[in-house]
Design a protein around this motif. Structure first.
Motif, short mmCIF file in Angstrom:
data_model
loop_
_atom_site.label_atom_id
_atom_site.label_comp_id
_atom_site.label_asym_id
_atom_site.label_seq_id
_atom_site.Cartn_x
_atom_site.Cartn_y
_atom_site.Cartn_z
N TYR A 113 0.82 -1.22 0.00
CA TYR A 113 0.00 0.00 0.00
C TYR A 113 0.85 1.26 0.00
O TYR A 113 0.59 2.20 -0.78
CB TYR A 113 -0.94 0.02 1.21
CG TYR A 113 -1.73 1.31 1.30
CD1 TYR A 113 -2.84 1.52 0.49
CD2 TYR A 113 -1.34 2.32 2.18
CE1 TYR A 113 -3.55 2.72 0.55
CE2 TYR A 113 -2.05 3.51 2.25
CZ TYR A 113 -3.15 3.71 1.43
OH TYR A 113 -3.83 4.90 1.49
N ALA A 114 1.86 1.33 0.87
CA ALA A 114 2.67 2.55 0.97
C ALA A 114 3.36 2.86 -0.37
O ALA A 114 3.41 4.01 -0.80
CB ALA A 114 3.72 2.41 2.08
N GLU A 115 3.86 1.81 -1.03
CA GLU A 115 4.54 2.01 -2.31
C GLU A 115 3.54 2.49 -3.37
O GLU A 115 3.86 3.38 -4.18
CB GLU A 115 5.19 0.70 -2.76
CG GLU A 115 6.01 0.84 -4.03
CD GLU A 115 6.63 -0.48 -4.47
OE1 GLU A 115 7.33 -0.47 -5.50
OE2 GLU A 115 6.41 -1.50 -3.79
N ILE A 116 2.35 1.92 -3.37
CA ILE A 116 1.33 2.32 -4.33
C ILE A 116 0.90 3.76 -4.08
O ILE A 116 0.82 4.57 -5.02
CB ILE A 116 0.10 1.39 -4.23
CG1 ILE A 116 0.46 -0.01 -4.73
CG2 ILE A 116 -1.07 1.95 -5.02
CD1 ILE A 116 -0.60 -1.06 -4.46
N PHE A 117 0.65 4.09 -2.83
CA PHE A 117 0.21 5.45 -2.48
C PHE A 117 1.29 6.47 -2.83
O PHE A 117 1.00 7.54 -3.39
CB PHE A 117 -0.14 5.52 -1.00
CG PHE A 117 -0.69 6.85 -0.57
CD1 PHE A 117 -1.94 7.26 -1.00
CD2 PHE A 117 0.04 7.69 0.25
CE1 PHE A 117 -2.45 8.50 -0.61
CE2 PHE A 117 -0.46 8.92 0.65
CZ PHE A 117 -1.70 9.32 0.22
N PHE A 118 2.53 6.15 -2.50
CA PHE A 118 3.62 7.07 -2.79
C PHE A 118 3.75 7.29 -4.30
O PHE A 118 3.90 8.44 -4.76
CB PHE A 118 4.95 6.54 -2.24
CG PHE A 118 6.07 7.52 -2.37
CD1 PHE A 118 6.36 8.40 -1.34
CD2 PHE A 118 6.82 7.61 -3.53
CE1 PHE A 118 7.38 9.33 -1.46
CE2 PHE A 118 7.83 8.54 -3.67
CZ PHE A 118 8.12 9.39 -2.62
N THR A 119 3.69 6.21 -5.06
CA THR A 119 3.80 6.33 -6.52
C THR A 119 2.65 7.13 -7.09
O THR A 119 2.82 7.92 -8.03
CB THR A 119 3.84 4.94 -7.18
OG1 THR A 119 4.89 4.16 -6.59
CG2 THR A 119 4.10 5.05 -8.68
#
Length: 309
Positions: A113-119
């Motif tokens: 989730y964090a990687e998706i949100f950041f991207t």
């Protein structure tokens, strides 16, 4: 021997495929592959094979999930590929959907989730969605970020400063400081896009042109940034009254990125100057000086060179 060789080759292919498989890991140790579930309206819907090609669905309680094994996020790869084709809206739509699907797993070990949100926020910034980016920055700052993501967040913040402040000298100084701290090509492309935009805002068309061109020339691996940088380079050529050169740039963009927003904009820009010839440069190498007033009806620098991403 050949038969044994091909069996081993097939086995290695299966192992390679399984190495990138994605799973929900239940608290009892069971592993549910991504092909057997989906998230719908905040619920985990599991598909069960009954036999004779028949299936049934059931809701899997979230509390039964202990962690995720999700080494690759296909949505991020697809979104970046779309950005490289100049299709920002499609890229953002994919990430927005993925963000919604994985939000319920945000706190679980192994969650992407964090990687998706950041991207998602990163690409919002690249796509020039300024207000949307600003709104999400506070949420981004409370996530557990890697060192690379912290650097990227610093760049996003600098991009916000670029759009809200006229302190160009200090912004460029910070940009150059970031460039001196890393040789990461994605960082370099981001920073040079900002520097180019600042020169465009200052109506220093030649410096803006050279800064935009650094992206495809020196950071060509950052495919998601190349189309926009080339479009803006073409716009700078128009400002310098190098119309034939600009037409060549716009024509190539239309042919290279058909169906994209970049191609559409390039086509419109090309139509405005169709058939116009290059005009002689002035003594300082610019067809239009910093203090020259734009032609009647011409767009301001900020409109002619949209915010860098």
């Amino acid at each position: 021997m050949p038969r044994v060789f091909f069996l081993l080759l097939a086995l290695s292919g299966l192992l390679a495929g399984s190495a990138h498989a994605q799973f929900l890991i239940l608290k009892d140790g069971s592993r549910i592959p991504s092909s057997e579930f989906h998230v719908e309206n905040g619920k985990i819907i599991r598909t069960i094979l009954l036999g004779d090609n028949k299936t049934a669905t059931t809701e899997l309680p979230k509390q039964n999930v202990g962690s995720l094994d999700w080494p690759d996020v296909a949505e991020i790869t697809e979104a970046r590929n779309l950005m490289s084709q100049g299709k920002a809206e499609e890229a953002l739509a994919i990430l927005a959907k993925a963000k919604t699907s994985f939000e319920m797993f945000e706190t679980l070990p192994g969650s992407p989730y964090a990687e998706i949100f950041f991207t998602y926020v990163e690409l919002l910034s690249q796509a020039g969605k300024f207000e949307d980016t600003v709104k999400l920055i506070p949420q981004l700052k409370i996530l557990k970020l890697s060192d690379a993501q912290k650097m990227q967040l610093r760049i996003i913040q600098l991009d916000i400063d670029r759009q809200t402040s006229s302190e160009y000298t200090s912004i460029i100084a910070e940009a150059e400081s970031i460039l001196s701290e890393t040789d990461d090509s994605s960082v370099g492309a981001s920073i040079w896009a900002m520097i180019a935009d600042i020169y465009a805002r200052q109506k220093d068309w030649e410096k803006a042109l050279m800064a935009y061109l650094r992206i495809p020339v020196f950071y060509g691996t950052q495919l998601q940034r190349v189309p926009d940088a080339e479009l803006k380079a073409g716009q700078m050529l128009v400002k310098m009254k190098r119309y034939e050169d600009a037409q060549a740039v716009f024509k190539r963009l239309v042919e290279t990125y058909p169906g994209s927003a970049v191609a559409d904009l390039a086509g419109k820009e090309q139509a405005k100057i169709n058939g116009m010839k290059n005009e002689p440069e002035t003594g300082d190498g610019k067809a239009e000086g910093k203090d020259a007033k734009p032609a009647e009806g011409a767009a301001p620098a900020e409109a002619a060179a949209p915010a860098a991403k």
